[in-house]
Design an enzyme around this catalytic site. Structure first.
Site, PDB file in Angstrom:
ATOM      1  N   TYR A   1       0.834  -0.917   0.020  1.00  0.00           N
ATOM      2  CA  TYR A   1       0.001   0.081   0.082  1.00  0.00           C
ATOM      3  C   TYR A   1       0.839   1.276  -0.010  1.00  0.00           C
ATOM      4  O   TYR A   1       1.881   1.422   0.628  1.00  0.00           O
ATOM      5  CB  TYR A   1      -0.813   0.034   1.335  1.00  0.00           C
ATOM      6  CG  TYR A   1      -1.687   1.172   1.407  1.00  0.00           C
ATOM      7  CD1 TYR A   1      -2.606   1.475   0.625  1.00  0.00           C
ATOM      8  CD2 TYR A   1      -1.573   2.292   2.457  1.00  0.00           C
ATOM      9  CE1 TYR A   1      -3.717   2.815   0.799  1.00  0.00           C
ATOM     10  CE2 TYR A   1      -2.194   3.366   2.674  1.00  0.00           C
ATOM     11  CZ  TYR A   1      -3.467   3.445   1.663  1.00  0.00           C
ATOM     12  OH  TYR A   1      -4.030   4.708   1.876  1.00  0.00           O
TER      13      TYR A   1
ATOM     14  N   LYS B   1       4.886  10.146   8.519  1.00  0.00           N
ATOM     15  CA  LYS B   1       4.738  10.777   9.761  1.00  0.00           C
ATOM     16  C   LYS B   1       6.072  10.524  10.793  1.00  0.00           C
ATOM     17  O   LYS B   1       6.147  11.216  11.847  1.00  0.00           O
ATOM     18  CB  LYS B   1       3.547  10.356  10.656  1.00  0.00           C
ATOM     19  CG  LYS B   1       3.297   8.866  10.473  1.00  0.00           C
ATOM     20  CD  LYS B   1       1.822   8.289  10.656  1.00  0.00           C
ATOM     21  CE  LYS B   1       1.908   6.720  10.511  1.00  0.00           C
ATOM     22  NZ  LYS B   1       1.897   6.615   9.062  1.00  0.00           N
TER      23      LYS B   1
ATOM     24  N   ASP C   1       9.275   3.089  -0.892  1.00  0.00           N
ATOM     25  CA  ASP C   1       8.276   3.517   0.257  1.00  0.00           C
ATOM     26  C   ASP C   1       8.675   3.136   1.635  1.00  0.00           C
ATOM     27  O   ASP C   1       8.483   1.970   1.855  1.00  0.00           O
ATOM     28  CB  ASP C   1       6.835   2.987  -0.358  1.00  0.00           C
ATOM     29  CG  ASP C   1       5.776   3.564   0.750  1.00  0.00           C
ATOM     30  OD1 ASP C   1       6.211   4.317   1.759  1.00  0.00           O
ATOM     31  OD2 ASP C   1       4.580   3.544   0.340  1.00  0.00           O
TER      32      ASP C   1
END
Length: 432
Positions: free
Chosen positions: A145, A268, A240
């Site tokens: 994802y 984050k 990623d």
């Protein structure tokens, strides 16, 4: 646990105003049943809900809470920044300081741009890849994802070299057809795709350690093989590292496995848990980004002073080697405890771990790709999850998510966790 009346009331009221009562789908507990817990506060390895119940937290805001919740240095930095203003919409020195810390830890990010989220970072990186190569197609792995961009919400076609189809309503088929899917840990499938779509592929994006089908490590030589294939084909290799960055190693998975991508994406974790992201890589690629070049990407809150302050405080502490030594030992102990608890009552599970992220798969294993993960016993996982919650352990509410430990998960916390695990596995065995 208490009656949870306030938590249930808040959730029911939220459903009237917020789709499903949650602002991110996995929070709805749809995969495990029951109602989500409404949290009020967190400290160290612990969470407390609105009814006063306490939980040992193994979600850690999905990865960034390496130092635990409400870490004093991070909180102090945010308070100090807020007193000067919550947003400027203009450059600040803190943006440079945070960029330097990221670059020091991840040298492949020769230049970088701050964003507001990991999703934005991925979108920016792939736009750079397309702008740099002049090509349109993206290759991604089934089960990985990469945020909510339309062209990444795709599912597999009928074979390794087929185009994707939309995996969400509202995504035009034409968008999804620019994305090609391959199985994770299958280098031959990538080779076939590169041959079938020669000169059309801009980038291959991958979680170097998969975390969104559960924790699935790369097999030996896999990432190195991708690097070689991308270099040969002129395809931009994008890592990623929203989940793995500063988590599996101070320099991310690319440092742990010794593979240098062209572009990297962070989330984050570089903002101490605040909404932030970053993408970057080779200078000649990043110089294509506006205002230097024709690849446009912007964000009013990018480099927000609260996020940069938290990120600087967080990353400054992560430079200490003791942090990663502690995380490795804690993750290894948790893995052993889970296996012991399952084995002593005869429940079959496979625990896969990389450093301080892991998944308990309800299958014999190993889990190497999405087909393996999707064959797990999700009903058993759901029952186990509900039992853990009852025992005060807040585990990710999906078989296909990774759990995380922090440096605050000390011996006492692990001991309490093991006892909860033993009870949860015993209940599962007795109900079989």
């Amino acid at each position: 646990m208490g009656a949870d009346l306030k938590s249930l009331s808040i959730y029911e009221q939220s459903r009237q105003l917020i789709p499903g009562g949650v602002n991110s789908p996995v929070r709805a507990f749809a995969a495990v049943g029951g109602e989500p817990v409404v949290m009020k506060s967190g400290k160290g390895a612990w969470l407390k809900d609105v009814d006063g119940n306490s939980y040992i937290d193994y979600i850690g805001s999905w990865g960034p809470m390496i130092l635990g919740h409400a870490e004093p240095h991070v909180i102090a930095a945010v308070k100090d920044a807020a007193e000067r203003s919550t947003s400027f919409g203009a450059p600040t020195e803190a943006e440079l300081d945070l960029a330097r810390l990221i670059n020091e830890a991840v040298p492949s990010m020769e230049m970088l741009r701050l964003t507001n989220s990991g999703t934005e970072a991925v979108m920016g990186a792939l736009r750079v890849a397309r702008g740099f190569t002049g090509r349109d197609m993206i290759v991604k792995c089934v089960g990985c994802y990469h945020g909510g961009a339309d062209y990444l919400l795709v599912k597999a076609g009928s074979g390794a070299a087929t185009l994707g189809s939309p995996d969400s309503a509202g995504v035009p088929k034409a968008f999804a057809e620019l994305t090609v899917l391959v199985p994770y840990n299958d280098i031959e499938a990538v080779r076939q795709v590169f041959t079938a779509h020669k000169d059309n592929i801009a980038a291959l994006i991958i979680e170097p350690v998969a975390g969104n089908m559960g924790c699935v490590p790369p097999q030996e030589g896999y990432l190195q093989g991708l690097r070689e294939l991308c270099s040969e084909a002129g395809v931009v290799l994008v890592f990623d590292e929203v989940m793995t960055g500063f988590r599996v190693h101070h320099g991310g998975a690319q440092a742990r496995y010794g593979v240098r991508p062209d572009l990297s994406c962070f989330g984050k974790i570089v903002g101490g848990g605040l909404p932030v992201g970053a993408y970057g890589g080779r200078s000649e690629m990043m110089q294509k980004v506006a205002p230097l070049g024709p690849v446009y990407q912007a964000g009013t809150l990018s480099g927000n002073p609260l996020a940069t302050a938290a990120g600087i405080a967080m990353l400054s502490q992560l430079k200490r080697s003791a942090v990663y030594e502690t995380l490795e030992k804690t993750g290894a102990q948790l893995e052993r405890d889970i296996l012991e608890a399952a084995n002593q009552v005869g429940v079959t599970v496979c625990v896969q771990r990389v450093a301080s992220m892991l998944t308990v798969f309800f299958t014999k294993g190993p889990v190497r790709h999405w087909d393996d993960a999707s064959a797990c016993d999700t009903k058993a996982f759901a029952q186990w999850h509900r039992s853990l919650l009852q025992e005060g352990v807040y585990w990710p509410p999906s078989q296909f998510e990774a759990a995380f430990v922090s440096i605050c998960h000390d011996a006492e916390v692990l001991s309490l966790t093991k006892k909860a695990m033993e009870k949860a596995f015993l209940r599962l065995k007795q109900s079989a």
